[in-house]
Design a protein around this motif. Structure first.
Motif, PDB file in Angstrom:
ATOM      1  N   HIS A 105      -6.770  -0.304   1.548  1.00 37.81           N
ATOM      2  CA  HIS A 105      -6.188  -1.786   0.817  1.00 37.81           C
ATOM      3  C   HIS A 105      -5.465  -2.217   1.724  1.00 37.81           C
ATOM      4  O   HIS A 105      -5.308  -3.417   1.771  1.00 37.81           O
ATOM      5  CB  HIS A 105      -5.344  -0.760   0.395  1.00 37.81           C
ATOM      6  CG  HIS A 105      -5.159  -0.873  -1.708  1.00 37.81           C
ATOM      7  ND1 HIS A 105      -6.650  -0.205  -2.030  1.00 37.81           N
ATOM      8  CD2 HIS A 105      -5.874  -1.571  -3.202  1.00 37.81           C
ATOM      9  CE1 HIS A 105      -6.719   0.152  -2.940  1.00 37.81           C
ATOM     10  NE2 HIS A 105      -6.544  -0.904  -4.361  1.00 37.81           N
TER      11      HIS A 105
ATOM     12  N   VAL B  58      -1.304   2.116  -4.904  1.00 37.30           N
ATOM     13  CA  VAL B  58      -2.078   2.914  -3.822  1.00 37.30           C
ATOM     14  C   VAL B  58      -0.876   3.739  -3.529  1.00 37.30           C
ATOM     15  O   VAL B  58      -1.227   4.813  -2.927  1.00 37.30           O
ATOM     16  CB  VAL B  58      -2.476   2.104  -2.969  1.00 37.30           C
ATOM     17  CG1 VAL B  58      -3.329   2.396  -1.789  1.00 37.30           C
ATOM     18  CG2 VAL B  58      -3.886   1.277  -3.982  1.00 37.30           C
TER      19      VAL B  58
ATOM     20  N   LYS C  69      -5.591  -6.686  -4.848  1.00 37.68           N
ATOM     21  CA  LYS C  69      -5.312  -5.759  -3.689  1.00 37.68           C
ATOM     22  C   LYS C  69      -3.781  -5.386  -3.068  1.00 37.68           C
ATOM     23  O   LYS C  69      -3.529  -4.526  -3.068  1.00 37.68           O
ATOM     24  CB  LYS C  69      -5.780  -5.577  -1.933  1.00 37.68           C
ATOM     25  CG  LYS C  69      -7.170  -5.097  -2.637  1.00 37.68           C
ATOM     26  CD  LYS C  69      -7.692  -3.277  -2.955  1.00 37.68           C
ATOM     27  CE  LYS C  69      -9.617  -3.059  -3.261  1.00 37.68           C
ATOM     28  NZ  LYS C  69      -9.663  -3.175  -3.707  1.00 37.68           N
TER      29      LYS C  69
END
Length: 362
Positions: free
Chosen positions: A112, A152, A145
């Protein structure tokens, strides 16, 4: 059996023997303390004092319960091929490969961060060649993202396989030798990982070469789970012994006249040699290491409180909460405090107050 297989078997056997010896060492320490107290205070030793109810140990939630779903980024095949002028094309290709589809959470974090960095460069390149439609598609994917970064980060920490191992209590309690050391290696690894969790979209990316080695340290020893098991063992042992000492003193005080008696002198030696010399160092070691590691984990939780799931909150309340009276951590602190008070009261009852030379055997 070939030489390699034989060597492997020997290593496994030695590991099992070492683990068994460590458990026996701690059991021996606590059993001996129990035995000495039962002799001094003349109470019947309790059976199964060191046994704990496994159901009373809170289990860390599964990865499936903890993981946060990520937003899909769809790139049209023709658009993907047109990205060949960008390094982003290669990164996406790696992600869509057979290995890329099974990235561990740590590498998903790296992916990411790299995607965000490369997408910015790629977007600028596409704008420079007047490919504004594709540049916008890349910018949209980059923003997706960026929006997913908190999820994440959570997945790369509390929902990761390494943290599953770190919090697992499927291991014996810490030994006296282990509590005499410190948790510097683990806290250093956690602090190192925290630096990566704090990387923002516009930051320059650091080297990721040491990332996995620090994850390996986190997962190496089930350390937090073992600390929790150690606390629960001490809760059981200290609570029972405190009860037995208080009951025995009511039935037959060691120093009924408030001055030291022959039985009181034996108690004094047990206090100095076995409590101060052996049990207190173990108690202090568990407290110190629990406090240090707990602080690091609480610092992690401050990074993204919105993703702290209900199942994790429930675990934390049962295991490590400072405010929940029934948490193992709170039970541990109460049991230690009470046992200390029992000893203080006993010493005072025999004229052995702090500062009294007799308490040091003088």
């Amino acid at each position: 059996m070939n030489r390699c297989a034989a060597l492997g078997l020997i290593i496994v056997i030695l590991g099992l023997l070492t683990s068994c010896t460590q458990r026996q060492g701690l059991n021996s320490l606590l059993d001996n303390y129990h035995y000495r107290l039962s002799n001094v205070f003349e109470f019947e030793p309790s059976n199964n004092l060191l046994d704990i109810d496994e159901n009373s140990l809170p289990s860390y939630p599964s990865r499936r319960e903890l993981q946060q779903p990520l937003s899909p980024v769809s790139v049209n095949l023709l658009e993907f091929l047109r990205l060949s002028r960008c390094d982003l094309q290669r990164l996406i290709g790696e992600r869509n490969s057979s290995l890329g589809k099974f990235m561990p959470d740590s590498q998903m974090l790296v992916y990411h961060l790299r995607f965000i960095a490369l997408a910015k460069t790629c977007r600028d390149t596409l704008v420079s060649v007047d490919n504004h439609s594709l540049a916008q598609a890349v910018a949209d994917a980059r923003q997706t993202k960026i929006n997913d970064l908190p999820k994440v980060r959570w997945n790369a920490s509390f929902a990761s396989q390494e943290f599953q191992q770190l919090f697992s209590h499927a291991a014996p309690p810490l030994t006296l030798t282990e509590t005499a050391s410190d948790s510097a290696a683990l806290t250093q690894a956690l602090r190192y990982l925290q630096q990566f969790l704090l990387i923002e979209a516009e930051d320059t990316l650091p080297s990721f070469t040491k990332l996995e080695s620090h994850y390996a340290v986190v997962a190496s020893d089930k350390f937090i789970g073992r600390l929790l098991r150690s606390q629960l063992v001490l809760v059981n042992v200290l609570s029972v012994l405190s009860d037995q000492i208080e009951l025995a003193n009511k039935e037959r005080p060691l120093c009924p006249a408030g001055s030291l008696t022959p039985r009181g002198k034996v108690m004094q030696q047990v206090f100095l040699r076995f409590y101060i010399g052996e049990i207190q160092p173990y108690i202090s070691g568990i407290y110190r290491q629990s406090r240090d590691v707990k602080q690091v984990i609480e610092d992690y939780l401050l990074l993204w409180p919105e993703y702290e799931s209900q199942v994790f909150s429930a675990y934390w309340q049962q295991a490590w909460s400072d405010t929940q009276p029934t948490s193992i951590w709170q039970q541990y602190n109460r049991a230690v405090s009470r046992h200390t008070q029992v000893w203080q009261q006993q010493l005072q009852a025999c004229g052995l107050r702090p500062g009294n030379n007799q308490i040091n055997g003088k």
